[in-house]
Motif scaffolding. Structure first.
Motif, short mmCIF file in Angstrom:
data_model
loop_
_atom_site.label_atom_id
_atom_site.label_comp_id
_atom_site.label_asym_id
_atom_site.label_seq_id
_atom_site.Cartn_x
_atom_site.Cartn_y
_atom_site.Cartn_z
N LYS A 1 0.85 -1.19 0.00
CA LYS A 1 0.00 0.00 0.00
C LYS A 1 0.88 1.24 0.00
CE LYS A 1 -2.21 1.18 3.79
NZ LYS A 1 -3.20 1.19 4.89
N VAL A 2 0.47 2.27 -0.72
CA VAL A 2 1.22 3.53 -0.78
C VAL A 2 0.54 4.51 0.16
CG1 VAL A 2 2.06 5.39 -2.24
CG2 VAL A 2 1.89 3.07 -3.16
N ALA A 3 1.27 4.93 1.21
CA ALA A 3 0.78 5.92 2.17
C ALA A 3 1.84 6.99 2.36
CB ALA A 3 0.44 5.24 3.50
N ASP A 4 1.52 8.27 2.07
CA ASP A 4 2.48 9.38 2.16
C ASP A 4 3.70 9.10 1.31
OD1 ASP A 4 0.80 10.68 3.97
OD2 ASP A 4 1.76 9.70 5.70
N ASN A 5 3.46 8.61 0.11
CA ASN A 5 4.52 8.32 -0.86
C ASN A 5 5.55 7.32 -0.33
OD1 ASN A 5 3.23 10.03 -2.52
ND2 ASN A 5 4.81 11.60 -2.59
N LYS A 6 5.10 6.43 0.55
CA LYS A 6 5.98 5.38 1.07
C LYS A 6 5.26 4.03 0.99
CE LYS A 6 8.80 8.17 4.20
NZ LYS A 6 9.26 8.34 5.61
N ALA A 7 6.04 2.99 0.81
CA ALA A 7 5.49 1.64 0.71
C ALA A 7 5.19 1.08 2.09
CB ALA A 7 6.46 0.72 -0.03
N VAL A 8 4.01 0.49 2.24
CA VAL A 8 3.59 -0.15 3.50
C VAL A 8 3.13 -1.56 3.19
CG1 VAL A 8 2.04 -0.06 5.48
CG2 VAL A 8 2.90 2.08 4.46
N LYS A 9 3.77 -2.53 3.83
CA LYS A 9 3.38 -3.92 3.62
C LYS A 9 2.15 -4.24 4.46
CE LYS A 9 7.24 -6.87 2.26
NZ LYS A 9 8.15 -7.94 2.73
N VAL A 10 1.14 -4.83 3.84
CA VAL A 10 -0.09 -5.21 4.54
C VAL A 10 -0.31 -6.71 4.35
CG1 VAL A 10 -2.57 -4.86 4.77
CG2 VAL A 10 -1.08 -2.93 4.16
N ALA A 11 -0.34 -7.44 5.45
CA ALA A 11 -0.58 -8.89 5.38
C ALA A 11 -2.04 -9.16 5.02
CB ALA A 11 -0.24 -9.55 6.71
N VAL A 12 -2.25 -10.11 4.12
CA VAL A 12 -3.62 -10.45 3.68
C VAL A 12 -3.78 -11.96 3.64
CG1 VAL A 12 -3.91 -8.34 2.33
CG2 VAL A 12 -2.92 -10.37 1.25
N LYS A 13 -5.04 -12.36 3.54
CA LYS A 13 -5.38 -13.77 3.34
C LYS A 13 -6.19 -13.90 2.07
CE LYS A 13 -5.38 -15.23 8.17
NZ LYS A 13 -6.19 -15.84 9.28
N LYS A 14 -5.96 -15.02 1.37
CA LYS A 14 -6.66 -15.24 0.11
C LYS A 14 -8.04 -15.86 0.36
CE LYS A 14 -3.88 -17.76 -2.35
NZ LYS A 14 -3.35 -18.47 -3.54
N GLY A 15 -8.98 -15.53 -0.53
CA GLY A 15 -10.28 -16.17 -0.55
C GLY A 15 -10.44 -16.93 -1.85
N ARG A 16 -11.56 -16.72 -2.49
CA ARG A 16 -11.78 -17.37 -3.79
C ARG A 16 -10.90 -16.72 -4.85
NH1 ARG A 16 -17.74 -16.23 -4.65
NH2 ARG A 16 -17.09 -14.34 -3.58
N GLU A 17 -10.68 -17.44 -5.93
CA GLU A 17 -9.85 -16.90 -7.01
C GLU A 17 -10.29 -17.44 -8.35
OE1 GLU A 17 -5.75 -18.65 -7.06
OE2 GLU A 17 -6.32 -19.24 -5.03
N THR A 18 -9.99 -16.66 -9.38
CA THR A 18 -10.22 -17.08 -10.76
C THR A 18 -8.86 -17.16 -11.43
OG1 THR A 18 -10.48 -14.78 -11.49
CG2 THR A 18 -12.47 -15.95 -10.79
N ASP A 19 -8.86 -17.21 -12.76
CA ASP A 19 -7.58 -17.33 -13.48
C ASP A 19 -6.67 -16.13 -13.24
OD1 ASP A 19 -8.36 -19.75 -14.46
OD2 ASP A 19 -9.14 -18.94 -16.34
N ASP A 20 -7.23 -14.92 -13.14
CA ASP A 20 -6.38 -13.73 -13.03
C ASP A 20 -6.73 -12.84 -11.83
OD1 ASP A 20 -8.82 -13.07 -14.03
OD2 ASP A 20 -8.09 -11.58 -15.46
N LYS A 21 -7.79 -13.17 -11.07
CA LYS A 21 -8.18 -12.33 -9.94
C LYS A 21 -8.26 -13.16 -8.66
CE LYS A 21 -10.67 -8.70 -12.43
NZ LYS A 21 -11.94 -7.92 -12.52
N VAL A 22 -8.14 -12.48 -7.53
CA VAL A 22 -8.17 -13.17 -6.25
C VAL A 22 -8.85 -12.28 -5.22
CG1 VAL A 22 -5.90 -12.31 -5.57
CG2 VAL A 22 -6.78 -14.41 -4.54
N GLU A 23 -9.56 -12.90 -4.31
CA GLU A 23 -10.24 -12.21 -3.23
C GLU A 23 -9.28 -12.13 -2.04
OE1 GLU A 23 -14.76 -12.70 -1.51
OE2 GLU A 23 -13.50 -14.49 -1.58
N VAL A 24 -9.12 -10.91 -1.45
CA VAL A 24 -8.18 -10.73 -0.35
C VAL A 24 -8.89 -10.12 0.85
CG1 VAL A 24 -6.12 -10.56 -1.79
CG2 VAL A 24 -7.42 -8.49 -1.25
#
Length: 366
Positions: free
Chosen positions: A317-340
């Motif tokens: 995530k970009v906050a104040d022009n800096k990178a912030v790592k955000v931990a996520v979990k996956k849900g359902r997914e298709t060939d090119d998209k994923v639920e987070v």
């Protein structure tokens, strides 16, 4: 003296001007260096969408009803009325057994009934005579009359016991005929004429017959825990089998176990499959396509925006022009998209294609 003072003031003023110029230049160079560290990277605004997918799982076709038939008593096969593949109806005779000792036991119980009937008849007649005689005062004592009544009741109980023993032997003899408990097809036969069968020993290793109801089949599948909320009774699913890859079959969800298997962490779901044409066979492995409709809007991102590391799954995530790592979990997914799912809100700017070189706090120009 005046000249010296002027020279000292001039030098001091020049030093201050140089310091100011240097400080201003140094600040500008730091600002420029900071701007040089910010990298222009493609980003996108996070938004909620509805993701409808399909889940492919293997399932097993099993007979709607199936039973293994065994012998209740030790006996020998006398006759076989059906064989593998025979279609039978409920109550139809499948085989008969013989046990010579059963005939002897039945005859013995019949003789015992007749003997007890004779004894009871005599004791009853004796009591009746004594009772009639006792009506004349002083002829029969009360004790003799009571003894006669007790003897009559005892003989009656013995007669009833003999009749019960006869019924028991008769009931056991009924087990010498094996009948179909429901309509279906004989799928296995493990005995021949003259074979010894029984409730114990070598004769009970295998069932006499296996009967299956194949006009209707059950399609059983184990749904992983994460997808258990998407299926309900009445939902229609499609499936295929290897023997008929070009044909698609339909089934409706009928039964849900309502609990997770302790070992597999999945819920058992059963569907009813009409099989009047009998093209499907019990034991076939089916490939199910289970629709997973979107019940609510969730955060959907491109799979390229998901950073998979040894520490887990993250988005940048970009906050104040800096990178912030955000931990996520996956849900359902298709060939090119994923639920987070994670500590995210709608409108967050995320890096479109993060890499492991992009670290926490890195300067980013969206």
């Amino acid at each position: 003296m005046n000249t010296k003072i002027f020279s000292t003031g001039l030098l001091s003023t020049g030093f201050l001007m140089l310091t100011a110029i240097y400080g201003c230049g140094h600040s500008e160079s730091k600002s420029a260096a900071k701007k040089e560290k910010e990298v222009s990277i493609a980003t996108f605004d996070l938004k909620k969408e509805k993701l409808s997918t399909q889940l492919s799982l293997p399932g097993e076709l099993i007979a709607y009803q199936q039973v293994d038939l065994y012998a209740k008593v030790s006996s020998f096969v006398k006759s076989l009325k059906v064989d593998i593949g025979s279609e039978v109806s409920k109550g139809q005779l499948l085989m008969t057994l013989e046990a010579p000792e059963m005939t002897s036991q039945l005859a013995a119980t019949q003789s015992r009934i007749k003997a007890q009937e004779a004894i009871y008849t005599a004791s009853k007649a004796n009591y009746n005579r004594l009772y009639e005689t006792s009506k004349t005062p002083g002829t029969i004592s009360t004790n003799d009359l009571d003894q006669a009544m007790a003897k009559k009741n005892s003989d009656l109980a013995q007669l009833e016991a003999a009749k019960a023993a006869y019924k028991e032997v008769g009931s056991v003899q009924d087990y010498l005929t094996i009948r179909a408990p429901f309509s279906g097809i004989i799928s296995a036969r493990n005995v021949n004429l003259g074979a010894y069968v029984g409730p114990t020993g070598k004769g009970s290793d295998l069932p006499l017959f296996t009967l299956q109801d194949q006009k209707n089949l059950r399609l059983a599948v184990s749904i992983p825990e994460v997808y258990t909320g998407y299926l309900k009774a009445g939902d229609e699913i499609s499936f295929t089998v290897k023997s008929l890859p070009s044909q698609t079959f339909k089934a409706k969800v009928k039964r849900l176990s309502g609990a997770l298997d302790v070992r597999l962490r999945s819920e058992r779901v059963e569907m009813d499959v009409p099989n009047t044409s009998k093209v499907l066979l019990p034991g076939m492995v089916a490939e199910l396509n289970i629709p997973l409709p979107a019940n609510a809007s969730t955060f959907i991102i491109s799979k390229k925006a998901l950073l998979d590391t040894s520490e887990g799954l993250f988005v940048l995530k970009v906050a104040d022009n800096k990178a912030v790592k955000v931990a996520v979990k996956k849900g359902r997914e298709t060939d090119d998209k994923v639920e987070v799912f994670g500590n995210l809100i709608e409108g967050d700017k995320l890096v479109a294609e993060p890499t492991e070189e992009m670290h926490e706090g890195m300067g980013i120009k969206p």
